[in-house]
Structures are given as structure tokens and as C-alpha cells.
Design a protein around this motif. Sequence first.
Motif, PDB file in Angstrom:
ATOM      1  N   VAL A 169      -8.966   3.928  35.371  1.00  0.00           N
ATOM      2  CA  VAL A 169      -9.093   4.728  34.160  1.00  0.00           C
ATOM      3  C   VAL A 169      -7.789   4.673  33.361  1.00  0.00           C
ATOM      4  O   VAL A 169      -6.713   4.987  33.888  1.00  0.00           O
ATOM      5  CB  VAL A 169      -9.425   6.196  34.502  1.00  0.00           C
ATOM      6  N   GLY A 170      -7.884   4.267  32.106  1.00  0.00           N
ATOM      7  CA  GLY A 170      -6.751   4.346  31.200  1.00  0.00           C
ATOM      8  C   GLY A 170      -5.603   3.413  31.504  1.00  0.00           C
ATOM      9  O   GLY A 170      -4.478   3.647  31.057  1.00  0.00           O
ATOM     10  N   ASN A 171      -5.856   2.343  32.257  1.00  0.00           N
ATOM     11  CA  ASN A 171      -4.802   1.391  32.575  1.00  0.00           C
ATOM     12  C   ASN A 171      -4.638   0.365  31.454  1.00  0.00           C
ATOM     13  O   ASN A 171      -5.510   0.203  30.598  1.00  0.00           O
ATOM     14  CB  ASN A 171      -5.127   0.668  33.887  1.00  0.00           C
ATOM     15  N   VAL A 172      -3.525  -0.348  31.481  1.00  0.00           N
ATOM     16  CA  VAL A 172      -3.291  -1.472  30.586  1.00  0.00           C
ATOM     17  C   VAL A 172      -3.185  -2.721  31.446  1.00  0.00           C
ATOM     18  O   VAL A 172      -2.382  -2.772  32.389  1.00  0.00           O
ATOM     19  CB  VAL A 172      -2.023  -1.271  29.741  1.00  0.00           C
ATOM     20  N   LEU A 226      -5.662  -7.398  27.605  1.00  0.00           N
ATOM     21  CA  LEU A 226      -5.192  -8.404  26.656  1.00  0.00           C
ATOM     22  C   LEU A 226      -6.205  -9.515  26.433  1.00  0.00           C
ATOM     23  O   LEU A 226      -5.984 -10.382  25.584  1.00  0.00           O
ATOM     24  CB  LEU A 226      -3.862  -8.991  27.116  1.00  0.00           C
ATOM     25  N   LYS A 227      -7.313  -9.523  27.169  1.00  0.00           N
ATOM     26  CA  LYS A 227      -8.398 -10.456  26.889  1.00  0.00           C
ATOM     27  C   LYS A 227      -9.105 -10.046  25.600  1.00  0.00           C
ATOM     28  O   LYS A 227      -9.213 -10.833  24.651  1.00  0.00           O
ATOM     29  CB  LYS A 227      -9.380 -10.473  28.056  1.00  0.00           C
ATOM     30  N   THR A 228      -9.593  -8.814  25.561  1.00  0.00           N
ATOM     31  CA  THR A 228     -10.335  -8.342  24.388  1.00  0.00           C
ATOM     32  C   THR A 228      -9.426  -7.686  23.357  1.00  0.00           C
ATOM     33  O   THR A 228      -9.851  -7.434  22.233  1.00  0.00           O
ATOM     34  CB  THR A 228     -11.405  -7.324  24.810  1.00  0.00           C
ATOM     35  N   LYS A 229      -8.178  -7.391  23.781  1.00  0.00           N
ATOM     36  CA  LYS A 229      -7.245  -6.616  22.958  1.00  0.00           C
ATOM     37  C   LYS A 229      -7.892  -5.307  22.516  1.00  0.00           C
ATOM     38  O   LYS A 229      -7.780  -4.872  21.369  1.00  0.00           O
ATOM     39  CB  LYS A 229      -6.752  -7.443  21.771  1.00  0.00           C
ATOM     40  N   GLY A 230      -8.553  -4.723  23.478  1.00  0.00           N
ATOM     41  CA  GLY A 230      -9.228  -3.451  23.266  1.00  0.00           C
ATOM     42  C   GLY A 230      -9.734  -2.931  24.593  1.00  0.00           C
ATOM     43  O   GLY A 230      -9.318  -3.384  25.662  1.00  0.00           O
ATOM     44  N   VAL A 231     -10.642  -1.985  24.544  1.00  0.00           N
ATOM     45  CA  VAL A 231     -11.249  -1.404  25.739  1.00  0.00           C
ATOM     46  C   VAL A 231     -12.649  -1.969  25.892  1.00  0.00           C
ATOM     47  O   VAL A 231     -13.493  -1.817  25.005  1.00  0.00           O
ATOM     48  CB  VAL A 231     -11.291   0.134  25.646  1.00  0.00           C
ATOM     49  N   PHE A 271       0.899   0.738  23.771  1.00  0.00           N
ATOM     50  CA  PHE A 271       0.041   0.643  24.955  1.00  0.00           C
ATOM     51  C   PHE A 271       0.800   0.750  26.276  1.00  0.00           C
ATOM     52  O   PHE A 271       0.397   1.497  27.154  1.00  0.00           O
ATOM     53  CB  PHE A 271      -0.794  -0.645  24.925  1.00  0.00           C
ATOM     54  N   ALA A 272       1.877  -0.012  26.455  1.00  0.00           N
ATOM     55  CA  ALA A 272       2.611   0.016  27.724  1.00  0.00           C
ATOM     56  C   ALA A 272       4.105   0.051  27.431  1.00  0.00           C
ATOM     57  O   ALA A 272       4.723  -0.980  27.147  1.00  0.00           O
ATOM     58  CB  ALA A 272       2.256  -1.190  28.580  1.00  0.00           C
ATOM     59  N   ASN A 273       4.691   1.240  27.492  1.00  0.00           N
ATOM     60  CA  ASN A 273       6.123   1.412  27.285  1.00  0.00           C
ATOM     61  C   ASN A 273       6.861   1.334  28.620  1.00  0.00           C
ATOM     62  O   ASN A 273       6.283   1.583  29.681  1.00  0.00           O
ATOM     63  CB  ASN A 273       6.386   2.770  26.624  1.00  0.00           C
TER      64      ASN A 273
END
Length: 374
Positions: A169-172, A226-231, A271-273
Motif C-alpha cells: 500500500v502506498g509504495n513507490v 515507474l512503468k506506468t508513471k502512476g498508480v 514521490f520518493a524523498n
Amino acid sequence: VETCNTGSSSGSAHIELKGSYGCEVRDSYVHGGRTSGSGANYGIWIMNINSDHKIENNIMRHNRHGIVFEGGGSGCAILYNYIDDNFTEDLSYLGSARTNHGAHPYMNLFEGNSVSHLVADSYWGSSSHFVLFRNHLWGDQTGSGVPKKPSWGFIPVEVWHNQNYYSLVGNVLGISGKWQNPNWSSYSVIGTSYKSNSMMVFGCNSGNSNNPKARATAIIHGNYDLKTKGVANWEGGSDHELQESMYYDSMPVWWYRNTPWPPIGPDVSNFANEIPAIQRFNGKDSGNATAVINSNSGSLRKVNNGTGFNSSKTVIRLYSLSGKLVKTFENGEIVLKNGVLTEMHRGKLSAGVYLYSVQLPNGVIKRGVFSTPR
């Protein structure tokens, strides 16, 4: 276990929790075993019956597995750790941290970690009911200090067969600009083999077979890839609002001031800091405010530059580095001069390093770190 540097271990693990309850491992640098052969150079090894551990804000690098559950473990929280550049005796493989390497860990939380490669394997049995929440799972590594560049295993997360009821859930998923720099556009979102090019893999084993139960029982909800650059998947229902943390009610007192909270997720800017553990590894300052304490009088001076406080409504709390509340300063214990906080008194404090939080009358909380003179 706190603020340890465990370089060049020659044994099975740098830190081993075996038959233990309620332990905490934090703020440590776990790295650099003499060999990464089978059964050696585990970073933090949670072995056999274990429960209620907190593993937080550690750096784990150049291990066989940065962290590994084997033979059990439940109710543990793995929080905001940096795990990277792992390798095994097979230098062609991208090394990994392991949520399972022996039956049966269950009901553990992985939150806010930055991990180059995360695997729940099935070599020695099953696991279940893990929650992976707001982690950055790379599928790559920095490559710094690794003996040889790997050629396969560039998958952010793998959940093998007999690893059931996992919630992601909610991962990048994925990262750009590291060593291999995979072409994520060529990947599938979900795959069935640990040798596939996939953002997530479910149900595989060390051979070529696949058990669909791992995927069928998983909840995949709100992960940015990063495949879909979305959810790609919202399987947890129509509510797409994610809570900030499953462990904390609010930003923890030790959090770096200049780091976003929460740091990772589909709803977070960038997205990922970088989490504090990565910043610490890269030599970056915490950005927290500083203060000076007089250990003789037990007074704390110049907290957060001392501006804007009302002594009758301001609450100041001091914590140990592990987050344990040490003292609370309230009405009558805070001294102001010309509207500026100058001192607060409540007995002598032992020399050491403390965290503090200042709750202002308007509800805003300011945080920082200070040390006593020795």
C-alpha cells in the motif's frame, strides 16, 4: 541497540535477535561482512521466536541480506531504514533484504524504508500478513563498493509462493539514475517469475513454477510505479486517501526538519524523498534546530532560537534518542524575557544528547536536537 557501527562482521549476523521480545535497534550503521556466502553477513537477523521489535533509522549496506526474518517473528515494525548494495556469493544477482527466509513470520509492518530489493522467499517455508506501507522499493542499487555489477534481479519487490496475504500500500516502485538504471517502460507491472522484468512478482519459486495464491490473497493499493508513471492498482476499495503512517500519529520527534513527512508515496511531492538514514549516510546535516543546555543548573536555553512562545500555553517535551519521554515542561517552568524563551527549569538533566518538541499555543510543533556539555 543504538548508534552502533558493526563493520567487518565475520559471523552469521551483525545484530541477531533470537527468542527475543520488545527490542529496539536504531540509528546504527550495519555493514561490511568479511564474506557474503550462504548463512553469513546478515545485517539484522530476526531468528526464530521474536515479537514486538522496532527496527528504525538504520543504514544497512554490503550485507548478504540487510534485514532478514527467519523461523518466525510477529508484531515487529521495520521503519525508515536505508538498505542498499547487498550482494551474495553469486555476484551476478542483485542482493536483497528478506521479509521471509524461514517459516513463519507474520503480521509485521515495513514502513517508510528505502530498499534496493525486497524479497519474501520460500526456501525454508511460508510467511503471511505483512504490510508494506510507503516504502521506496528500488529494483536497483547505487553500486558503491559492490565487488561486481549484477546482471539480474532488478525487481523492486518479490513475494514468492506460500507467502500469502501481503498488503502493498502506498509504495513507490522503481528508481532512476542508479547503477543499472533499468528501462522501466519495458517492464510489466506484475509478473510471475523472479527472472522476469516486472515491478512486482507474486507466486514464484526457485524453479519455474508459480502458485497463484500469493497474488490472489495480496492487496495491491495505491503504489506508484515507474512503468506506468502512476498508480496501476487500487484493490483496497474506493477510498484512495492514504494515512501518513500506520505506526505514528504524527511526525516523529527525531525526524529531520527539512525532510517531507511522510517522505514516500503516490501523494507526496517527488514521490520518493530521501529519508533521514540516506541523508545521514550521505553526510547531510539534519537541518534541525539546535539548543544549548546548562547541565549545572538543568536549564535549557535558546530553544529553536526562542521566538514566539507564550509561557502559560507552551509545552516543551524532552526525549531520549530512542523516543522515550524524559521530561515535560509546562506552566511556571518556562522562563521568558521580553517575550522570548530563555530558560526552563525542572531539575538537573544528565549529560547526553536529547530530542525536544515545542508545542506552541496555536498547535504548531517545532522539533530539534541538543546535547549537554560533558
